[in-house]
Design a protein around this motif. Structure first.
Motif, PDB file in Angstrom:
ATOM      1  N   GLY A  58      21.320  28.329  26.929  1.00 55.19           N
ATOM      2  CA  GLY A  58      22.216  27.469  27.706  1.00 55.19           C
ATOM      3  C   GLY A  58      21.500  26.743  28.831  1.00 55.19           C
ATOM      4  N   PRO A  59      20.850  27.481  29.767  1.00 51.26           N
ATOM      5  CA  PRO A  59      20.077  26.794  30.811  1.00 51.26           C
ATOM      6  C   PRO A  59      18.955  25.935  30.255  1.00 51.26           C
ATOM      7  N   ALA A  60      18.365  26.354  29.135  1.00 56.32           N
ATOM      8  CA  ALA A  60      17.297  25.547  28.530  1.00 56.32           C
ATOM      9  C   ALA A  60      17.839  24.199  28.070  1.00 56.32           C
ATOM     10  N   ARG A  61      19.074  24.199  27.542  1.00 57.08           N
ATOM     11  CA  ARG A  61      19.691  22.934  27.140  1.00 57.08           C
ATOM     12  C   ARG A  61      19.925  22.042  28.357  1.00 57.08           C
ATOM     13  N   VAL A  62      20.384  22.618  29.458  1.00 53.66           N
ATOM     14  CA  VAL A  62      20.625  21.825  30.677  1.00 53.66           C
ATOM     15  C   VAL A  62      19.327  21.190  31.154  1.00 53.66           C
ATOM     16  N   ILE A  63      18.244  21.970  31.168  1.00 51.29           N
ATOM     17  CA  ILE A  63      16.949  21.438  31.596  1.00 51.29           C
ATOM     18  C   ILE A  63      16.492  20.329  30.654  1.00 51.29           C
ATOM     19  N   PHE A 152      29.944  15.204  23.442  1.00 48.70           N
ATOM     20  CA  PHE A 152      30.915  15.841  22.556  1.00 48.70           C
ATOM     21  C   PHE A 152      30.239  16.612  21.423  1.00 48.70           C
ATOM     22  N   LEU A 153      29.049  16.191  21.014  1.00 51.35           N
ATOM     23  CA  LEU A 153      28.306  16.969  20.017  1.00 51.35           C
ATOM     24  C   LEU A 153      27.931  18.336  20.564  1.00 51.35           C
ATOM     25  N   PHE A 154      27.549  18.398  21.838  1.00 55.73           N
ATOM     26  CA  PHE A 154      27.239  19.689  22.452  1.00 55.73           C
ATOM     27  C   PHE A 154      28.495  20.552  22.579  1.00 55.73           C
ATOM     28  N   LEU A 155      29.624  19.928  22.938  1.00 48.98           N
ATOM     29  CA  LEU A 155      30.867  20.678  23.068  1.00 48.98           C
ATOM     30  C   LEU A 155      31.344  21.236  21.730  1.00 48.98           C
ATOM     31  N   TRP A 160      30.892  24.915  14.917  1.00 44.78           N
ATOM     32  CA  TRP A 160      30.416  24.458  13.604  1.00 44.78           C
ATOM     33  C   TRP A 160      30.327  25.606  12.600  1.00 44.78           C
ATOM     34  N   THR A 161      29.833  26.756  13.032  1.00 43.47           N
ATOM     35  CA  THR A 161      29.680  27.886  12.105  1.00 43.47           C
ATOM     36  C   THR A 161      31.040  28.336  11.567  1.00 43.47           C
ATOM     37  N   ARG A 162      32.042  28.437  12.449  1.00 44.43           N
ATOM     38  CA  ARG A 162      33.380  28.863  12.018  1.00 44.43           C
ATOM     39  C   ARG A 162      33.995  27.848  11.052  1.00 44.43           C
ATOM     40  N   LYS A 163      33.804  26.568  11.339  1.00 44.59           N
ATOM     41  CA  LYS A 163      34.336  25.536  10.438  1.00 44.59           C
ATOM     42  C   LYS A 163      33.656  25.603   9.080  1.00 44.59           C
ATOM     43  N   LEU A 164      32.353  25.861   9.079  1.00 44.95           N
ATOM     44  CA  LEU A 164      31.631  25.970   7.813  1.00 44.95           C
ATOM     45  C   LEU A 164      32.156  27.145   6.991  1.00 44.95           C
TER      46      LEU A 164
END
Length: 368
Positions: A58-63, A152-155, A160-164
């Motif tokens: 999570g923090p890595a994505r923010v950075i 919105f892709l990040f949100l 995605w896994t549950r939908k799959l």
């Protein structure tokens, strides 16, 4: 169904898809750019997560988001500053260009050489710059939309896994779809990340070379090279030509060049061309293939053809995305026996699925 009917259906379907892609470019092209920007950020975040033992994903994505956005806005500021600097010396550049046009007419024995203004503001020049301005304006106007798509892709990523799982209740089918998706994502992430690193390396070395040679506005020209290197094949050729073209019309040559601009500017431009081309050729032919490995696996002819086709469909965004989009097509075509021959034609080695072609078993899926 006989072969003639199948061929007719293929032709009609291809025409419908191309028409849909072309007329839906205002929606589809920004979304495609957003997806690939998302993949670049995800690849960067994964790299930060692997390097750091304290940061979670999570923090890595923010950075990663902050670094990518900071780099993007810094790049835009750099372009604006470079354009302003060229604008301040516009009169001197125009004088040099007019002199070069006159020299070219004298070489071929023609008289009545036109000026730069006459070339720019005739019917052909106006049409050309109108196309460039329209494409650039559309891309700039879509910037906010692209950033919204990325957010919105990040949100939506967590669901995605549950939908799959709900779309494909069968374990075997779900494992196959997951394998295809992982292969596609891994190929695109590797390509985009490698291309970014390679472009940054070429840009850095080119910048110091231009600085040493005394080329004006070297930082702006290097930034252009960074962007152009994302366009397959043609981009690297244009990137090697841009600095010499600016060098040849440079009003004042550096002190180490003997003589005056009319006599020695051609030699100076040739030296700049050799320096820039050296980095483009050596890194593009020796370093890049080792870093990229099998992530692209497209034949050289297909790369050029896809550049022309996607450029005609989506304009400038299509040129930047032509290689990864064609890789996606190759991966998806390879999944069906009826379309596998297309994937084989697109691939460089005749094996469109590469090393990832082996099927996942329940044990390997569970391990992953």
């Amino acid at each position: 169904m006989d072969r003639a009917t199948k061929t007719g259906i293929w032709i009609i379907a291809t025409g419908v898809i191309l028409t849909f892609l072309h007329y839906g470019r205002s929606i589809l092209a920004p979304f495609a750019l957003a997806v690939f920007l998302f993949l670049i950020i995800e690849g960067f975040a994964t790299m930060i997560d692997n390097w750091s033992r304290t940061l979670k994903i999570g923090p890595a994505r923010v950075i990663a988001i902050l670094i990518v956005l900071g780099g993007f806005f810094g790049f835009m500021a750099l372009l604006a500053n470079g354009i302003a600097e060229f604008g301040r010396d516009a009169g001197d550049y125009e004088t040099r260009i007019n002199a070069l046009i006159g020299d070219a007419y004298d070489v071929v024995g023609m008289s009545g050489a036109p000026t730069l203004q006459q070339l720019l503001f005739n019917e052909t020049g106006q049409r050309f710059f109108a196309i460039i301005a329209n494409e650039t304006g559309d891309l700039s106007g879509d910037l906010v939309l692209i950033l919204i798509y990325v957010a919105f892709l990040f949100l939506a990523q967590s669901s995605w896994t549950r939908k799959l799982d709900n779309i494909f209740p069968s374990f075997e089918r779900r494992a196959q779809v997951r394998q295809i998706g992982d292969q596609a994502r891994r190929s695109i992430e590797t390509y985009l990340w490698t291309q970014t690193v390679i472009s940054a390396l070429i840009t850095s070395l080119t910048y110091f070379s231009l600085l040493a040679l005394g080329v004006k506005n070297a930082l702006f020209l290097s930034a252009l090279i960074f962007v152009l290197n994302y366009i397959p094949t043609v981009g690297s050729i244009v990137a090697a030509l841009v600095p010499p073209l600016f060098a040849i019309v440079q009003p004042e040559l550096p002190a180490w060049v003997p003589g005056t601009p009319p006599e020695d500017s051609y030699i100076y431009a040739a030296i700049v061309f050799v320096a820039v081309s050296f980095w483009q050729f050596s890194i593009g032919n020796f370093v890049q293939p080792r870093m990229m490995g099998e992530s692209l696996n497209l034949s050289a002819l297909i790369v050029l053809l896809s550049l022309a086709i996607w450029g005609a469909i989506w304009g400038i965004p299509g040129m930047f995305l032509s290689a990864p989009l064609t890789v996606l097509m190759m991966i998806f075509f390879a999944q069906s026996e009826s379309t596998r021959w297309i994937a084989i034609l697109l691939s460089a080695d005749g094996n469109p699925q590469g090393k990832t072609a082996k099927k996942d078993t329940p044990e390997t899926v569970g391990q992953s």
